[in-house]
Design a protein around this motif. Structure first.
Motif, PDB file in Angstrom:
ATOM      1  N   LEU A 126      -5.264  47.571  30.021  1.00  0.00           N
ATOM      2  CA  LEU A 126      -5.759  48.770  30.689  1.00  0.00           C
ATOM      3  C   LEU A 126      -4.748  49.907  30.591  1.00  0.00           C
ATOM      4  CD1 LEU A 126      -7.897  50.173  32.375  1.00  0.00           C
ATOM      5  CD2 LEU A 126      -6.876  49.146  34.422  1.00  0.00           C
ATOM      6  N   LEU A 127      -3.480  49.611  30.791  1.00  0.00           N
ATOM      7  CA  LEU A 127      -2.447  50.637  30.653  1.00  0.00           C
ATOM      8  C   LEU A 127      -2.514  51.293  29.281  1.00  0.00           C
ATOM      9  CD1 LEU A 127       0.701  48.919  32.231  1.00  0.00           C
ATOM     10  CD2 LEU A 127      -0.548  50.872  33.161  1.00  0.00           C
ATOM     11  N   ASP A 128      -2.731  50.492  28.261  1.00  0.00           N
ATOM     12  CA  ASP A 128      -2.762  51.021  26.902  1.00  0.00           C
ATOM     13  C   ASP A 128      -3.982  51.899  26.642  1.00  0.00           C
ATOM     14  OD1 ASP A 128      -0.361  49.841  26.248  1.00  0.00           O
ATOM     15  OD2 ASP A 128      -1.261  48.062  25.351  1.00  0.00           O
ATOM     16  N   LEU A 129      -5.022  51.772  27.476  1.00  0.00           N
ATOM     17  CA  LEU A 129      -6.211  52.607  27.324  1.00  0.00           C
ATOM     18  C   LEU A 129      -6.065  53.957  28.009  1.00  0.00           C
ATOM     19  CD1 LEU A 129      -9.071  50.013  28.014  1.00  0.00           C
ATOM     20  CD2 LEU A 129      -8.423  50.986  25.790  1.00  0.00           C
ATOM     21  N   MET A 130      -5.192  54.040  29.008  1.00  0.00           N
ATOM     22  CA  MET A 130      -5.133  55.225  29.853  1.00  0.00           C
ATOM     23  C   MET A 130      -4.254  56.299  29.198  1.00  0.00           C
ATOM     24  SD  MET A 130      -5.192  53.519  33.654  1.00  0.00           S
ATOM     25  CE  MET A 130      -5.528  55.078  34.465  1.00  0.00           C
ATOM     26  N   THR A 131      -4.867  57.412  28.859  1.00  0.00           N
ATOM     27  CA  THR A 131      -4.218  58.445  28.048  1.00  0.00           C
ATOM     28  C   THR A 131      -3.498  59.510  28.859  1.00  0.00           C
ATOM     29  OG1 THR A 131      -6.311  59.680  28.014  1.00  0.00           O
ATOM     30  CG2 THR A 131      -5.904  58.143  26.200  1.00  0.00           C
ATOM     31  N   ASN A 132      -3.728  59.532  30.168  1.00  0.00           N
ATOM     32  CA  ASN A 132      -3.164  60.599  31.008  1.00  0.00           C
ATOM     33  C   ASN A 132      -2.439  60.030  32.222  1.00  0.00           C
ATOM     34  OD1 ASN A 132      -2.810  63.407  31.569  1.00  0.00           O
ATOM     35  ND2 ASN A 132      -4.449  63.316  33.087  1.00  0.00           N
ATOM     36  N   LEU A 133      -1.940  58.819  32.107  1.00  0.00           N
ATOM     37  CA  LEU A 133      -1.387  58.109  33.260  1.00  0.00           C
ATOM     38  C   LEU A 133      -0.091  58.760  33.743  1.00  0.00           C
ATOM     39  CD1 LEU A 133      -1.765  55.618  35.092  1.00  0.00           C
ATOM     40  CD2 LEU A 133      -0.306  54.357  33.498  1.00  0.00           C
ATOM     41  N   ARG A 134      -0.055  59.032  35.043  1.00  0.00           N
ATOM     42  CA  ARG A 134       1.141  59.592  35.663  1.00  0.00           C
ATOM     43  C   ARG A 134       1.804  58.609  36.620  1.00  0.00           C
ATOM     44  NH1 ARG A 134       0.687  65.191  35.833  1.00  0.00           N
ATOM     45  NH2 ARG A 134       2.841  65.190  36.598  1.00  0.00           N
ATOM     46  N   ALA A 135       1.001  57.748  37.253  1.00  0.00           N
ATOM     47  CA  ALA A 135       1.565  56.863  38.271  1.00  0.00           C
ATOM     48  C   ALA A 135       0.755  55.589  38.397  1.00  0.00           C
ATOM     49  CB  ALA A 135       1.606  57.573  39.627  1.00  0.00           C
ATOM     50  N   VAL A 136       1.463  54.503  38.673  1.00  0.00           N
ATOM     51  CA  VAL A 136       0.845  53.239  39.065  1.00  0.00           C
ATOM     52  C   VAL A 136       1.067  53.087  40.566  1.00  0.00           C
ATOM     53  CG1 VAL A 136       0.947  50.733  38.866  1.00  0.00           C
ATOM     54  CG2 VAL A 136       1.074  52.154  36.807  1.00  0.00           C
ATOM     55  N   PHE A 137      -0.018  52.833  41.285  1.00  0.00           N
ATOM     56  CA  PHE A 137       0.018  52.761  42.748  1.00  0.00           C
ATOM     57  C   PHE A 137      -0.301  51.330  43.154  1.00  0.00           C
ATOM     58  CE2 PHE A 137      -1.896  54.434  46.935  1.00  0.00           C
ATOM     59  CZ  PHE A 137      -0.637  54.632  47.503  1.00  0.00           C
ATOM     60  N   LEU A 138       0.702  50.636  43.665  1.00  0.00           N
ATOM     61  CA  LEU A 138       0.592  49.215  44.001  1.00  0.00           C
ATOM     62  C   LEU A 138       0.392  49.072  45.501  1.00  0.00           C
ATOM     63  CD1 LEU A 138       3.626  48.054  41.840  1.00  0.00           C
ATOM     64  CD2 LEU A 138       1.209  48.044  41.175  1.00  0.00           C
ATOM     65  N   GLN A 139      -0.782  48.570  45.905  1.00  0.00           N
ATOM     66  CA  GLN A 139      -1.112  48.466  47.319  1.00  0.00           C
ATOM     67  C   GLN A 139      -1.193  47.003  47.727  1.00  0.00           C
ATOM     68  OE1 GLN A 139      -3.769  51.690  48.883  1.00  0.00           O
ATOM     69  NE2 GLN A 139      -4.462  51.756  46.763  1.00  0.00           N
ATOM     70  N   GLY A 140      -0.153  46.527  48.383  1.00  0.00           N
ATOM     71  CA  GLY A 140      -0.113  45.156  48.864  1.00  0.00           C
ATOM     72  C   GLY A 140       0.818  44.268  48.064  1.00  0.00           C
ATOM     73  N   ASN A 141       1.179  43.128  48.665  1.00  0.00           N
ATOM     74  CA  ASN A 141       2.142  42.218  48.045  1.00  0.00           C
ATOM     75  C   ASN A 141       1.657  41.654  46.719  1.00  0.00           C
ATOM     76  OD1 ASN A 141       4.068  42.457  50.084  1.00  0.00           O
ATOM     77  ND2 ASN A 141       3.165  40.813  51.307  1.00  0.00           N
ATOM     78  N   ASP A 142       0.383  41.323  46.627  1.00  0.00           N
ATOM     79  CA  ASP A 142      -0.122  40.746  45.380  1.00  0.00           C
ATOM     80  C   ASP A 142      -0.076  41.759  44.245  1.00  0.00           C
ATOM     81  OD1 ASP A 142      -0.976  37.971  46.105  1.00  0.00           O
ATOM     82  OD2 ASP A 142      -2.134  39.069  47.579  1.00  0.00           O
ATOM     83  N   ALA A 143      -0.381  43.002  44.546  1.00  0.00           N
ATOM     84  CA  ALA A 143      -0.276  44.047  43.523  1.00  0.00           C
ATOM     85  C   ALA A 143       1.174  44.198  43.062  1.00  0.00           C
ATOM     86  CB  ALA A 143      -0.802  45.366  44.068  1.00  0.00           C
ATOM     87  N   ARG A 144       2.099  44.177  44.012  1.00  0.00           N
ATOM     88  CA  ARG A 144       3.517  44.274  43.646  1.00  0.00           C
ATOM     89  C   ARG A 144       3.961  43.068  42.823  1.00  0.00           C
ATOM     90  NH1 ARG A 144       4.327  46.835  49.000  1.00  0.00           N
ATOM     91  NH2 ARG A 144       4.412  44.780  49.934  1.00  0.00           N
ATOM     92  N   ASN A 145       3.516  41.896  43.232  1.00  0.00           N
ATOM     93  CA  ASN A 145       3.906  40.684  42.497  1.00  0.00           C
ATOM     94  C   ASN A 145       3.323  40.672  41.091  1.00  0.00           C
ATOM     95  OD1 ASN A 145       5.338  39.767  44.690  1.00  0.00           O
ATOM     96  ND2 ASN A 145       3.720  38.428  45.455  1.00  0.00           N
ATOM     97  N   GLY A 146       2.088  41.118  40.959  1.00  0.00           N
ATOM     98  CA  GLY A 146       1.481  41.195  39.637  1.00  0.00           C
ATOM     99  C   GLY A 146       2.240  42.150  38.731  1.00  0.00           C
ATOM    100  N   TRP A 147       2.621  43.300  39.287  1.00  0.00           N
ATOM    101  CA  TRP A 147       3.375  44.278  38.501  1.00  0.00           C
ATOM    102  C   TRP A 147       4.753  43.727  38.121  1.00  0.00           C
ATOM    103  CZ3 TRP A 147       2.247  48.332  35.726  1.00  0.00           C
ATOM    104  CH2 TRP A 147       3.283  49.179  35.293  1.00  0.00           C
ATOM    105  N   SER A 148       5.399  43.017  39.018  1.00  0.00           N
ATOM    106  CA  SER A 148       6.700  42.420  38.704  1.00  0.00           C
ATOM    107  C   SER A 148       6.601  41.468  37.524  1.00  0.00           C
ATOM    108  CB  SER A 148       7.251  41.671  39.920  1.00  0.00           C
ATOM    109  OG  SER A 148       7.533  42.557  40.974  1.00  0.00           O
TER     110      SER A 148
END
Length: 204
Positions: A126-148
């Protein structure tokens, strides 16, 4: 999504140009092994959004039939409603956002470690599809863990993201704590994170 006209518009735009690549990715990820996942509603910015907003897993309001079939901030559930309110307060619109989940398949449960690992590849795609990405917004522990996990596996790809902001999940459960000072601190942290996100989009 309880408005029939609005829902029909979302269904008609399921493969509109800005969300087609995202929803074709979803189609490719639906399989017998892990199961079903919702499309992203065309209300959102799709590949042109400035924000990738990551939560835990798709909730019941996203289900086909009993729900909308979409990840959408207009879904009929309290978490979506609260997000919409907080984004609106800082001037971030639904079109600024593409919603996603650390574990994007429908389980309606906390993902296990192996499931968070499995969520990394779809997130990178998904990141590779997004052409105008400015920020990733991680809401909650699972989102943070997934990003890690993504950062460890794809450090070069992660470094291309301008801004990563992490805060508490928008659901009420994230505020549950016996100490009122802790609850207050979590509310303030979440509000500050939304303001920071607006700033990353030059809205704050």
């Amino acid at each position: 999504m309880s408005d029939p006209t609005f829902r029909a518009e979302q269904e008609a735009g399921r493969y509109a140009a800005h969300v087609r690549p995202v929803n074709e990715l979803v189609d490719s990820l639906r399989d017998e092994h892990r199961g079903w996942m919702p499309h992203v509603a065309p209300l959102h910015g799709g590949i042109g959004a400035g924000v990738l907003s990551v939560l835990r897993d798709p909730g019941p309001a996203t289900q086909d039939g009993s729900g909308s079939g979409f990840l959408c901030i207009e879904n009929d559930d309290p978490t979506a409603e609260r997000q919409l309110e907080m984004f609106d307060e800082v001037g971030v619109t639904p079109g600024d956002i593409t919603p996603w989940n650390a574990y994007p398949w429908y389980i309606n449960a906390a993902p296990k470690a192996a499931q968070l690992d499995a969520g990394v590849e779809p997130l990178v795609a998904l990141l590779d599809l997004m052409t105008n990405l400015r920020a990733v917004f991680l809401q909650g522990n699972d989102a943070r863990n997934g990003w890690s996990r993504l950062v460890k596996r794809y450090p070069d790809r992660a470094r291309k993201v301008e801004t990563v902001i992490a805060t508490f999940h928008p659901g009420r459960q994230a505020l549950f704590h016996p100490d009122p000072d802790v609850r207050r601190s979590r509310v303030e942290h979440r509000a500050a994170a939304y303001r920071e996100l607006a700033g990353a989009l030059d809205r704050g």
